[in-house]
Scaffold this motif. Structure first.
Motif, PDB file in Angstrom:
ATOM      1  N   TYR A 193       8.959  26.345 -18.488  1.00  0.00           N
ATOM      2  CA  TYR A 193       8.206  25.163 -18.075  1.00  0.00           C
ATOM      3  C   TYR A 193       6.778  25.575 -17.776  1.00  0.00           C
ATOM      4  O   TYR A 193       6.451  26.756 -17.702  1.00  0.00           O
ATOM      5  N   SER A 247       2.969  24.003 -15.684  1.00  0.00           N
ATOM      6  CA  SER A 247       2.459  23.017 -14.729  1.00  0.00           C
ATOM      7  C   SER A 247       0.939  23.000 -14.716  1.00  0.00           C
ATOM      8  O   SER A 247       0.301  24.049 -14.769  1.00  0.00           O
ATOM      9  N   THR A 277       4.182  15.494 -10.166  1.00  0.00           N
ATOM     10  CA  THR A 277       5.510  15.930  -9.778  1.00  0.00           C
ATOM     11  C   THR A 277       5.543  16.156  -8.272  1.00  0.00           C
ATOM     12  O   THR A 277       6.530  15.890  -7.604  1.00  0.00           O
ATOM     13  N   TYR A 325       1.583  18.635 -11.852  1.00  0.00           N
ATOM     14  CA  TYR A 325       2.386  17.951 -12.861  1.00  0.00           C
ATOM     15  C   TYR A 325       3.124  19.038 -13.635  1.00  0.00           C
ATOM     16  O   TYR A 325       2.501  19.909 -14.245  1.00  0.00           O
ATOM     17  N   SER A 326       4.445  19.021 -13.604  1.00  0.00           N
ATOM     18  CA  SER A 326       5.257  20.039 -14.250  1.00  0.00           C
ATOM     19  C   SER A 326       6.050  19.464 -15.416  1.00  0.00           C
ATOM     20  O   SER A 326       6.516  18.324 -15.360  1.00  0.00           O
ATOM     21  N   THR A 327       6.212  20.285 -16.449  1.00  0.00           N
ATOM     22  CA  THR A 327       7.034  19.879 -17.588  1.00  0.00           C
ATOM     23  C   THR A 327       8.518  20.129 -17.339  1.00  0.00           C
ATOM     24  O   THR A 327       9.354  19.728 -18.149  1.00  0.00           O
ATOM     25  N   ASN A 330      12.079  19.545 -16.389  1.00  0.00           N
ATOM     26  CA  ASN A 330      12.880  18.313 -16.396  1.00  0.00           C
ATOM     27  C   ASN A 330      12.179  17.144 -17.085  1.00  0.00           C
ATOM     28  O   ASN A 330      12.635  16.010 -16.985  1.00  0.00           O
ATOM     29  N   VAL A 331      11.067  17.405 -17.767  1.00  0.00           N
ATOM     30  CA  VAL A 331      10.364  16.371 -18.532  1.00  0.00           C
ATOM     31  C   VAL A 331      10.428  16.710 -20.016  1.00  0.00           C
ATOM     32  O   VAL A 331      10.781  15.874 -20.840  1.00  0.00           O
TER      33      VAL A 331
END
Length: 156
Positions: free
Chosen positions: A13, A15, A37, A62-64, A66-67
């Motif tokens: 991930y 961010s 996030t 803002y993290s990827t 779980n997105v």
């Protein structure tokens, strides 16, 4: 990996992170045209055990995680690159200029944190020059945390 391991490998991930004493999370959300996030501003309170403390700076993340549902680092970074450039903006390429102005005119720091955890025999991923360019052009830095299964890590 044993059957009791809770995380699949590789884990990936990235961010976007803004941090600063005078950071206003709502302003960052407006610039980025997305919700964070995690965010808070200086002076917000939080509790550790039975003690109430006050935040010393503002943070917007803002993290990827779980997105973006992929183990491909390229896909995680592509999502953040579109966010930073402002590809989905009503005014494309305006987000990058707004981030530049924010970083240049205030004490707010901008960075992208990249996490990757792979199997013992996997190759470490590479971050493209174009991604580095976009983040640098916006006034930020790229920080990596890459590990392979079985490697020993040392706390800072």
């Amino acid at each position: 990996m044993t059957s009791t391991d809770s995380r699949p490998l590789p884990a990936t991930y990235a961010s976007v992170v803004f941090q600063g004493v005078d950071l206003d999370p709502e302003l960052i959300s407006a610039i980025m045209e997305t919700s964070p996030t995690l965010s808070y501003k200086r002076g917000d309170t939080y509790r550790i055990k039975h003690e109430i403390r006050e935040r010393q700076f503002g943070l917007w993340v803002y993290s990827t995680r779980n997105v973006v549902h992929s183990s491909s680092l390229k896909k995680h970074l592509a999502a953040l690159e579109r966010l930073v450039i402002g590809e989905f903006s009503q005014w494309p390429n305006k987000t990058l200029a707004k981030i530049q102005a924010l970083v240049n005119e205030s004490d707010i720091k901008f960075r992208v944190d990249v996490f990757w955890y792979g199997t013992a025999d996997s190759e470490l991923p590479e971050i493209s020059r174009s991604f580095h360019y976009v983040v640098t052009e916006a006034g930020g830095t790229v920080e990596t945390d890459f590990h392979r299964d079985g490697e020993t890590t040392q706390a800072a």
